[in-house]
Design a protein around this motif. Structure first.
Motif, PDB file in Angstrom:
ATOM      1  N   THR A 269      26.562  44.718  51.380  1.00  0.00           N
ATOM      2  CA  THR A 269      27.042  44.587  50.007  1.00  0.00           C
ATOM      3  C   THR A 269      26.138  45.348  49.047  1.00  0.00           C
ATOM      4  OG1 THR A 269      27.957  42.402  50.527  1.00  0.00           O
ATOM      5  CG2 THR A 269      27.697  42.951  48.204  1.00  0.00           C
TER       6      THR A 269
ATOM      7  N   ASP B  60      34.511  43.451  47.579  1.00  0.00           N
ATOM      8  CA  ASP B  60      35.186  42.680  46.544  1.00  0.00           C
ATOM      9  C   ASP B  60      35.570  43.637  45.414  1.00  0.00           C
ATOM     10  OD1 ASP B  60      35.984  41.077  44.455  1.00  0.00           O
ATOM     11  OD2 ASP B  60      34.383  39.605  44.709  1.00  0.00           O
TER      12      ASP B  60
ATOM     13  N   LYS C  65      33.900  43.275  42.039  1.00  0.00           N
ATOM     14  CA  LYS C  65      32.492  43.670  41.957  1.00  0.00           C
ATOM     15  C   LYS C  65      32.332  45.184  42.048  1.00  0.00           C
ATOM     16  CE  LYS C  65      30.530  39.453  44.008  1.00  0.00           C
ATOM     17  NZ  LYS C  65      29.731  38.929  45.158  1.00  0.00           N
TER      18      LYS C  65
ATOM     19  N   LYS D 294      33.387  38.773  53.913  1.00  0.00           N
ATOM     20  CA  LYS D 294      33.784  39.496  52.719  1.00  0.00           C
ATOM     21  C   LYS D 294      32.627  40.353  52.217  1.00  0.00           C
ATOM     22  CE  LYS D 294      36.936  40.558  49.757  1.00  0.00           C
ATOM     23  NZ  LYS D 294      38.146  41.256  50.207  1.00  0.00           N
TER      24      LYS D 294
END
Length: 226
Positions: free
Chosen positions: A130, A178, A181, A175
């Motif tokens: 992420t 997103d 985001k 996840k």
């Protein structure tokens, strides 16, 4: 345009590494023959052409063998000048290569770890992936494509985020991407998969889900026998 038999690509339909090479060939209008590989039962041809890594993709052009998708992309770009993939400016080329390395070494590598781990290791990998996606978000912000107004080298390298990552997230219950985001990446992903060359050369999503569920079940069964 090359003769179809002059250019051959050993690949696997579901592989994002193979698809990025196919996209490059399609964008440049290069005719080629595909040889589908079974990675659980590798052919003698694959083992002969890529004896070190024994992986796809493998490009064969006029008897010359090129392995590893990054190297194949650059070979294609330098061999067929139409529709250049890498920027002409040396600094821009170096920057594209840098971010390709980041996307592969920080983003994809941690996604891969997350797909094949559980517990704290999985959570840590998701966190790192992420964070890496956040860095990539900064690169695409304000642009239509990583290559500028058209698809380029870096778009092909990161293309898996647009189609493969959502499927991996579904099958492996995690996840990373997103859209709220990463709005710039989300907008890019939509544009990327709608490009005619890309749209016509994506593996079917439903088929991918079935394939990945089967693969996951095989892995879980092998672990339970240890």
């Amino acid at each position: 345009m090359a003769n179809p038999k002059e250019v051959e690509l050993l690949g696997l339909w579901v592989s994002p590494f193979v698809r990025r090479v196919e996209w490059a060939l399609k964008l440049k209008g290069i005719a080629y023959d595909t040889i589908e590989e079974d990675m659980l039962n590798k052919s003698a041809l694959l083992l002969r052409l890529n004896p070190v890594h024994q992986k796809v993709p493998v490009l064969v052009h006029g008897g010359r063998v090129v392995c590893e998708s990054f190297l194949i992309l650059e070979y294609i770009d330098e061999t067929w000048k139409k529709c250049p993939l890498l920027p002409r400016d040396p600094y821009d080329r170096a920057t594209a290569r840098l971010w390709a390395s980041v996307a592969e070494g920080k983003l994809l590598e941690n996604v891969w770890i997350a797909l094949n781990s559980e517990g704290e290791e999985k959570e840590r990998a998701i966190q790192l992936a992420t964070e890496a996606l956040g860095h990539v978000e900064g690169v695409i912000k304000g642009k239509a494509f990583f290559g500028g107004e058209g698809i380029g080298y870096l778009d092909l390298v990161i293309g898996w985020v647009s189609h493969w990552l959502p499927v991996w997230e579904e099958v492996y219950s995690m996840k990373i991407f997103d859209p709220t985001k990463f709005p710039a990446m989300a907008a890019w992903a939509s544009r990327f998969v709608e490009h005619p060359v890309i749209k016509e050369n994506l593996p079917p999503r439903d088929k991918m889900v079935v394939y990945l569920h089967d693969k996951r079940n095989q892995i879980m069964a092998s672990k339970s026998q240890v």
